[in-house]
Design a protein around this motif. Structure first.
Motif, PDB file in Angstrom:
ATOM      1  N   ALA A   1       0.815  -1.216   0.000  1.00 42.48           N
ATOM      2  CA  ALA A   1       0.000   0.000   0.000  1.00 42.48           C
ATOM      3  C   ALA A   1       0.849   1.267   0.000  1.00 42.48           C
ATOM      4  CB  ALA A   1      -0.930   0.001   1.210  1.00 42.48           C
ATOM      5  N   PHE A   2       2.125   1.120   0.413  1.00 41.89           N
ATOM      6  CA  PHE A   2       2.985   2.301   0.549  1.00 41.89           C
ATOM      7  C   PHE A   2       4.200   2.240  -0.369  1.00 41.89           C
ATOM      8  CE2 PHE A   2       1.354   1.512   5.023  1.00 41.89           C
ATOM      9  CZ  PHE A   2       0.267   2.364   4.886  1.00 41.89           C
ATOM     10  N   ARG A   3       4.094   1.480  -1.446  1.00 38.43           N
ATOM     11  CA  ARG A   3       5.260   1.272  -2.298  1.00 38.43           C
ATOM     12  C   ARG A   3       5.756   2.568  -2.947  1.00 38.43           C
ATOM     13  NH1 ARG A   3       0.928  -1.003  -4.963  1.00 38.43           N
ATOM     14  NH2 ARG A   3       0.387  -0.129  -7.013  1.00 38.43           N
ATOM     15  N   ASP A   4       4.900   3.584  -3.057  1.00 38.38           N
ATOM     16  CA  ASP A   4       5.314   4.855  -3.659  1.00 38.38           C
ATOM     17  C   ASP A   4       5.826   5.857  -2.628  1.00 38.38           C
ATOM     18  OD1 ASP A   4       4.572   3.948  -6.189  1.00 38.38           O
ATOM     19  OD2 ASP A   4       2.513   4.664  -5.947  1.00 38.38           O
ATOM     20  N   TRP A   5       5.853   5.450  -1.377  1.00 40.43           N
ATOM     21  CA  TRP A   5       6.294   6.363  -0.322  1.00 40.43           C
ATOM     22  C   TRP A   5       7.821   6.398  -0.215  1.00 40.43           C
ATOM     23  CZ3 TRP A   5       4.196   9.398   3.701  1.00 40.43           C
ATOM     24  CH2 TRP A   5       2.796   9.548   3.659  1.00 40.43           C
ATOM     25  N   ASP A   6       8.325   7.573   0.081  1.00 36.46           N
ATOM     26  CA  ASP A   6       9.732   7.746   0.456  1.00 36.46           C
ATOM     27  C   ASP A   6       9.778   7.720   1.977  1.00 36.46           C
ATOM     28  OD1 ASP A   6      12.407   8.378   0.526  1.00 36.46           O
ATOM     29  OD2 ASP A   6      12.100  10.525   0.188  1.00 36.46           O
ATOM     30  N   TYR A   7      10.091   6.556   2.545  1.00 34.50           N
ATOM     31  CA  TYR A   7      10.025   6.375   3.996  1.00 34.50           C
ATOM     32  C   TYR A   7      10.999   7.314   4.726  1.00 34.50           C
ATOM     33  CZ  TYR A   7       7.144   2.085   4.220  1.00 34.50           C
ATOM     34  OH  TYR A   7       6.121   1.161   4.175  1.00 34.50           O
ATOM     35  N   TRP A   8      10.582   7.766   5.879  1.00 30.29           N
ATOM     36  CA  TRP A   8      11.445   8.555   6.775  1.00 30.29           C
ATOM     37  C   TRP A   8      12.643   7.715   7.209  1.00 30.29           C
ATOM     38  CZ3 TRP A   8      12.096  13.380   8.671  1.00 30.29           C
ATOM     39  CH2 TRP A   8      12.716  13.548   9.912  1.00 30.29           C
ATOM     40  N   ALA A   9      12.394   6.524   7.760  1.00 28.75           N
ATOM     41  CA  ALA A   9      13.424   5.526   8.081  1.00 28.75           C
ATOM     42  C   ALA A   9      14.521   6.049   9.000  1.00 28.75           C
ATOM     43  CB  ALA A   9      14.021   4.959   6.799  1.00 28.75           C
ATOM     44  N   ARG A  10      14.154   6.918   9.910  1.00 27.69           N
ATOM     45  CA  ARG A  10      15.080   7.444  10.922  1.00 27.69           C
ATOM     46  C   ARG A  10      14.383   7.432  12.272  1.00 27.69           C
ATOM     47  NH1 ARG A  10      16.743  13.233   9.056  1.00 27.69           N
ATOM     48  NH2 ARG A  10      15.052  13.174   7.541  1.00 27.69           N
ATOM     49  N   PRO A  11      15.069   7.762  13.334  1.00 28.28           N
ATOM     50  CA  PRO A  11      14.369   7.930  14.603  1.00 28.28           C
ATOM     51  C   PRO A  11      13.315   9.022  14.463  1.00 28.28           C
ATOM     52  CG  PRO A  11      16.745   7.860  14.951  1.00 28.28           C
ATOM     53  CD  PRO A  11      16.532   7.965  13.472  1.00 28.28           C
ATOM     54  N   VAL A  12      12.194   8.831  15.121  1.00 29.42           N
ATOM     55  CA  VAL A  12      11.073   9.768  15.023  1.00 29.42           C
ATOM     56  C   VAL A  12      11.068  10.647  16.273  1.00 29.42           C
ATOM     57  CG1 VAL A  12       8.577  10.001  14.822  1.00 29.42           C
ATOM     58  CG2 VAL A  12       9.759   8.121  13.653  1.00 29.42           C
ATOM     59  N   PRO A  13      11.196  11.956  16.123  1.00 30.89           N
ATOM     60  CA  PRO A  13      11.183  12.841  17.292  1.00 30.89           C
ATOM     61  C   PRO A  13       9.779  13.022  17.851  1.00 30.89           C
ATOM     62  CG  PRO A  13      11.376  14.128  15.290  1.00 30.89           C
ATOM     63  CD  PRO A  13      11.431  12.687  14.866  1.00 30.89           C
ATOM     64  N   GLY A  14       9.699  13.681  18.998  1.00 37.09           N
ATOM     65  CA  GLY A  14       8.401  14.030  19.556  1.00 37.09           C
ATOM     66  C   GLY A  14       7.695  15.041  18.672  1.00 37.09           C
ATOM     67  N   PHE A  15       6.406  15.270  18.993  1.00 35.98           N
ATOM     68  CA  PHE A  15       5.588  16.153  18.175  1.00 35.98           C
ATOM     69  C   PHE A  15       4.672  16.974  19.069  1.00 35.98           C
ATOM     70  CE2 PHE A  15       1.451  16.517  15.750  1.00 35.98           C
ATOM     71  CZ  PHE A  15       1.849  17.598  14.970  1.00 35.98           C
ATOM     72  N   GLY A  16       4.617  18.274  18.806  1.00 39.20           N
ATOM     73  CA  GLY A  16       3.738  19.141  19.561  1.00 39.20           C
ATOM     74  C   GLY A  16       4.487  20.335  20.108  1.00 39.20           C
ATOM     75  N   PRO A  17       3.779  21.284  20.724  1.00 35.34           N
ATOM     76  CA  PRO A  17       4.412  22.505  21.210  1.00 35.34           C
ATOM     77  C   PRO A  17       5.476  22.225  22.260  1.00 35.34           C
ATOM     78  CG  PRO A  17       2.142  22.323  21.996  1.00 35.34           C
ATOM     79  CD  PRO A  17       2.323  21.262  20.971  1.00 35.34           C
ATOM     80  N   THR A  18       6.487  23.078  22.266  1.00 36.12           N
ATOM     81  CA  THR A  18       7.630  22.883  23.163  1.00 36.12           C
ATOM     82  C   THR A  18       7.383  23.454  24.556  1.00 36.12           C
ATOM     83  OG1 THR A  18       8.652  24.943  22.385  1.00 36.12           O
ATOM     84  CG2 THR A  18       9.213  22.909  21.210  1.00 36.12           C
ATOM     85  N   ASP A  19       6.202  24.028  24.777  1.00 30.71           N
ATOM     86  CA  ASP A  19       5.842  24.526  26.101  1.00 30.71           C
ATOM     87  C   ASP A  19       4.536  23.887  26.569  1.00 30.71           C
ATOM     88  OD1 ASP A  19       4.157  25.722  24.292  1.00 30.71           O
ATOM     89  OD2 ASP A  19       4.371  27.755  25.098  1.00 30.71           O
ATOM     90  N   ALA A  20       4.333  22.636  26.180  1.00 34.50           N
ATOM     91  CA  ALA A  20       3.066  21.960  26.458  1.00 34.50           C
ATOM     92  C   ALA A  20       2.893  21.670  27.949  1.00 34.50           C
ATOM     93  CB  ALA A  20       2.979  20.661  25.667  1.00 34.50           C
ATOM     94  N   PRO A  21       1.720  21.932  28.509  1.00 39.53           N
ATOM     95  CA  PRO A  21       1.440  21.537  29.890  1.00 39.53           C
ATOM     96  C   PRO A  21       1.114  20.046  30.034  1.00 39.53           C
ATOM     97  CG  PRO A  21       0.154  23.477  29.247  1.00 39.53           C
ATOM     98  CD  PRO A  21       0.705  22.855  27.989  1.00 39.53           C
ATOM     99  N   LEU A  22       0.728  19.410  28.921  1.00 36.04           N
ATOM    100  CA  LEU A  22       0.353  18.000  28.941  1.00 36.04           C
ATOM    101  C   LEU A  22       1.225  17.228  27.968  1.00 36.04           C
ATOM    102  CD1 LEU A  22      -1.620  15.669  29.736  1.00 36.04           C
ATOM    103  CD2 LEU A  22      -3.085  16.419  27.838  1.00 36.04           C
TER     104      LEU A  22
END
Length: 260
Positions: free
Chosen positions: A54-75
């Motif tokens: 299903a993803f044969r046309d994708w260029d995979y990231w294939a690296r460590p995945v960092p966190g996601f979201g605001p850098t001052d998050a309360p949660l």
């Protein structure tokens, strides 16, 4: 596959690099260069070569995945690790796999995400007052990192939580693996973990005190939104919304009333 550094790194790369980083942005950039765990590097890159049909046309990231979201998050929300054909493909945690479909839909229902589905890094998704991260940043075979891999990756999580510390009020921990991985991190970064250590469970609630300031950090346990848990109704969308709602309330992040 996107290019990634090929220079060999020692297993101590995270422990040497992470404490030097002065911002979450710098941390995210450094995480994405890590090659400290040979088995995980081989697996994530093999998944990108073989791909799913299903993803044969994708260029995979294939690296460590960092966190996601605001850098001052309360949660904060802490999961396990990227999926081989989810985050390892898209470059964003909980993106492009069934677990992410459930999590982002719940966040959207509560007004904590800008859209109900996350498909790729450039899809415009924004989180409000919430940051998602994990104890292991590379996709592991069978979704099971070894204890050595977990411990090697630990400095990234420790530094991320230290950088979030000024605003962080609550953490929703998705799954027993993440719960067990997180408690030692918090203990070594100055939070007083209750003894005996609080057990994991859906709806579990523990309070940790900062020995330096007497601030309180709340931990809330929730079942992981894995395909198995959702299909067996071990976890329902309402259960997930409830624990996220509780975490947001404690962290004083505004939410809207969920459906139903």
């Amino acid at each position: 596959m996107r290019g990634s550094p090929t220079t060999p790194q020692g297993h101590d790369f995270p422990s040497v690099m992470a404490p030097r980083l002065g911002s979450v942005r710098e941390l995210d950039e450094s995480v994405a260069t890590c090659r400290a765990c040979p088995r995980l590097v081989a697996w994530r890159e093999e998944a990108a070569r073989v791909k799913r049909k299903a993803f044969r046309d994708w260029d995979y990231w294939a690296r460590p995945v960092p966190g996601f979201g605001p850098t001052d998050a309360p949660l904060a929300i802490i999961g396990l690790a990227p999926a081989a054909h989810g985050g390892n493909r898209t470059g964003r945690i909980f993106t492009g796999d069934p677990s992410g479909d459930v999590l982002y839909a719940a966040l959207y229902d509560l007004g904590l995400a800008s859209q109900p589905e996350s498909t790729h890094r450039g899809d415009g998704m924004k989180l409000y007052g919430v940051r998602i991260t994990m104890p292991v940043h590379c996709a592991p075979p069978a979704n099971r990192p070894t204890t050595t891999e977990r411990d090697t990756c630990r400095p990234w999580l420790a530094r991320e939580l230290e950088l979030l510390r000024p605003t962080l009020g609550a953490i929703v921990v998705l799954g027993g693996f993440a719960w067990q991985a997180l408690l030692p991190v918090l203990s070594t970064t100055g939070w007083q973990v209750p003894r005996p250590r609080p057990p994991f469970g859906h709806g579990a609630h523990a309070q940790l005190t900062d020995a330096r300031s007497e601030r309180v950090l709340h931990l809330l346990g929730g079942y992981h939104p894995s395909q198995r848990n959702v299909s067996t109704r071990t976890l329902t969308p309402a259960m997930l919304r409830d624990v996220l709602h509780r975490g947001a309330d404690i962290a004083d992040v505004a939410v809207r009333r969920p459906p139903g």
